[in-house]
Design a protein around this motif. Structure first.
Motif, PDB file in Angstrom:
ATOM      1  N   ARG A   1     -75.977  14.523  15.168  1.00  0.00           N
ATOM      2  CA  ARG A   1     -76.978  15.862  14.306  1.00  0.00           C
ATOM      3  C   ARG A   1     -77.642  15.923  14.632  1.00  0.00           C
ATOM      4  NH1 ARG A   1     -79.955  10.871  12.800  1.00  0.00           N
ATOM      5  NH2 ARG A   1     -79.730   9.941  15.402  1.00  0.00           N
ATOM      6  N   GLY A   2     -77.288  16.594  15.787  1.00  0.00           N
ATOM      7  CA  GLY A   2     -77.728  17.716  16.849  1.00  0.00           C
ATOM      8  C   GLY A   2     -78.768  16.821  17.730  1.00  0.00           C
ATOM      9  N   GLU A   3     -78.806  15.216  18.153  1.00  0.00           N
ATOM     10  CA  GLU A   3     -80.158  14.680  18.920  1.00  0.00           C
ATOM     11  C   GLU A   3     -79.145  15.058  20.160  1.00  0.00           C
ATOM     12  OE1 GLU A   3     -76.814  11.299  17.420  1.00  0.00           O
ATOM     13  OE2 GLU A   3     -77.479  13.459  16.584  1.00  0.00           O
ATOM     14  N   PRO A   4     -80.709  14.653  21.080  1.00  0.00           N
ATOM     15  CA  PRO A   4     -79.961  14.274  22.427  1.00  0.00           C
ATOM     16  C   PRO A   4     -79.384  12.973  22.922  1.00  0.00           C
ATOM     17  CG  PRO A   4     -82.409  14.499  22.352  1.00  0.00           C
ATOM     18  CD  PRO A   4     -81.400  14.916  21.279  1.00  0.00           C
ATOM     19  N   LEU A   5     -78.303  13.578  23.680  1.00  0.00           N
ATOM     20  CA  LEU A   5     -78.037  11.986  24.164  1.00  0.00           C
ATOM     21  C   LEU A   5     -79.067  11.498  25.611  1.00  0.00           C
ATOM     22  CD1 LEU A   5     -74.258  13.473  24.599  1.00  0.00           C
ATOM     23  CD2 LEU A   5     -75.542  12.083  22.420  1.00  0.00           C
ATOM     24  N   LEU A   6     -79.108  10.789  24.894  1.00  0.00           N
ATOM     25  CA  LEU A   6     -79.931  10.043  26.336  1.00  0.00           C
ATOM     26  C   LEU A   6     -79.742  10.035  28.062  1.00  0.00           C
ATOM     27  CD1 LEU A   6     -82.758   8.115  23.874  1.00  0.00           C
ATOM     28  CD2 LEU A   6     -82.789  10.799  25.003  1.00  0.00           C
ATOM     29  N   ASP A   7     -80.349  10.537  28.494  1.00  0.00           N
ATOM     30  CA  ASP A   7     -79.803   9.876  30.163  1.00  0.00           C
ATOM     31  C   ASP A   7     -79.765   8.714  30.321  1.00  0.00           C
ATOM     32  OD1 ASP A   7     -78.914  12.677  30.692  1.00  0.00           O
ATOM     33  OD2 ASP A   7     -80.913  13.212  31.928  1.00  0.00           O
TER      34      ASP A   7
END
Length: 419
Positions: free
Chosen positions: A294-300
């Motif tokens: 969905r274009g969302e960032p992958l969280l660290d």
């Protein structure tokens, strides 16, 4: 302990483990009731009461073997995996249990089993007995394979029940599932942190602020996603009451995440901080995406550590065992640090170790070190199956002497200062 510790370990206290109870097989949780009674959850299907002297009562509080999957005694990640008390347990006596059950007609014929989250009532009086007839099944969902079952649960400060579910097993989050894998698929409960309201709805309610509460773009129960096998779900009882999740890695990295609503934590596009290519013939760091579908960032994560790789002085492991932010009183220098563990040196040798993550003064990645524990270093230590937290914030370390659910070498230990 084995190896040289990172420099931060100089600030850590020397600790030891004191026996609380023994005679279990593969302990999964120790739960303290408001009246001081204690019960232990054993993977092979029993809940056992502890006397004031720590000895196990002969008669179990509950026997789940007639409704569980048959455990493979050579190795198994399925079984009776957790029990948590309702926040108002003192008045309603409700408990919630996660266990692995035989698959039902709703599960594809080539799948392995079902995971069940159910509510029960713990009867008043002595001896303690779970009312098995009171079972109210909240969730029942299929597992393609027999591993990566998740199973850790916690009630949040909001009163909702948070549930960690694994990605369904096998490698790379592939096989018997959509091509993108279950961790990234918002139409499955697998590979997620779920959040439900156990006090409203039938058989449960969905909190209205869940990220997909309307059920249109994702399953309404999902709170966060992109997990492989969350084996540790706990809230910090102090500070900002953050949700800590330990996610078991595949071949390269173990990780700890601070989980926020709607977050995508990367699996199977990342393992730890590293890109991951699930289509690779030799899975490992590769050209994995940096964003979700969905274009969302992958969280660290806040911490990752490698599997048996260089440098030799770094913390290494094989399978993370989640823990708690320490808020007890007996070890003041641990307060505010996340204390957790790694299961074993390898599949055939225990030697699990306790680890500590410390929030940095700047940046987002926490400092990681091994916690010094007094023990006989001439022989390997035990496997560490789980950690539990007492009502006053002290920590229990649950261990057993072999890497399979057999025997009676399972123990509950309490983490205390060495001096």
């Amino acid at each position: 302990m084995i190896g040289t510790l990172p420099a931060i370990s100089a600030e850590l206290p020397q600790t030891k483990l004191e026996v609380v109870t023994e005679g279990l097989t593969s302990p999964m949780a120790l739960v303290e009731l408001p009246d001081g009674a204690r019960i232990a959850v054993d993977q092979v299907g029993f809940i056992r009461a502890l006397g004031t002297d720590g000895k196990l009562a002969e008669e179990p509080v509950a026997d789940f073997t007639d409704r569980m999957i048959t455990i493979n005694r050579n190795y198994d990640e399925r079984g009776l995996l957790d029990l948590v008390l309702h926040p108002k347990f003192k008045s309603n006596r409700k408990v919630f249990v996660y266990y692995s059950a035989p698959k039902d007609s709703a599960v594809p014929s080539d799948w392995d089993s079902s995971s069940v989250v159910a509510e029960y009532t713990l009867k008043k009086g002595s001896p303690l007995k779970l009312d098995m007839a009171s079972e109210k099944v909240l969730l029942r969902f299929g597992h393609p394979f027999g591993n990566h079952n998740g199973g850790r649960m916690a009630f949040g400060p909001d009163g909702f029940l948070y549930i960690g579910s694994g990605d369904g097993g096998a490698a790379n989050d592939q096989g018997r599932r959509p091509p993108e894998g279950n961790g990234q698929n918002l139409q499955t409960l697998l590979g997620k942190i779920l959040r439900i309201d156990v006090d409203n709805g039938q058989p449960y309610g969905v909190p209205t602020d869940n990220p997909f509460a309307d059920g249109k773009s994702g399953r309404a129960e999902i709170f966060a996603y992109g997990f492989r096998n969350p084996w540790g779900v706990s809230f910090d009882r102090g500070g900002n009451h953050e949700l800590f999740v330990a996610d078991v890695g595949q071949n390269l990295f173990e990780e700890v995440d601070i989980v926020v609503k709607g977050g995508n934590y990367g699996w199977n596009l990342r393992e730890g901080f590293q890109p991951f290519d699930p289509k690779s013939a030799k899975p490992g760091p590769g050209t994995g995406a940096s964003k979700g579908s969905r274009g969302e960032p992958l969280l660290d994560p806040i911490v990752d550590y490698p599997h048996r790789t260089q440098p030799a002085t770094a913390v290494q492991g094989i399978s993370i065992t989640g823990g708690y932010v320490y808020r007890g009183k007996t070890i003041p220098s641990l307060v505010g640090r996340y204390v957790f563990a790694d299961w074993a040196r390898n599949q055939g040798v225990g030697d699990g170790r306790l680890l500590v993550a410390t929030r940095p003064t700047s940046g987002s990645k926490w400092d990681l070190a091994e916690l010094p524990v007094d023990r006989d270093s001439s022989k390997p230590g035990p496997y560490i199956t789980a950690l539990s937290e007492s009502r006053d914030g002290e920590l229990y370390v649950l261990i057993h002497d072999r890497g399979n659910p057999t025997g009676t070498g399972g123990k509950v230990m309490k983490l205390v200062p060495a001096k």
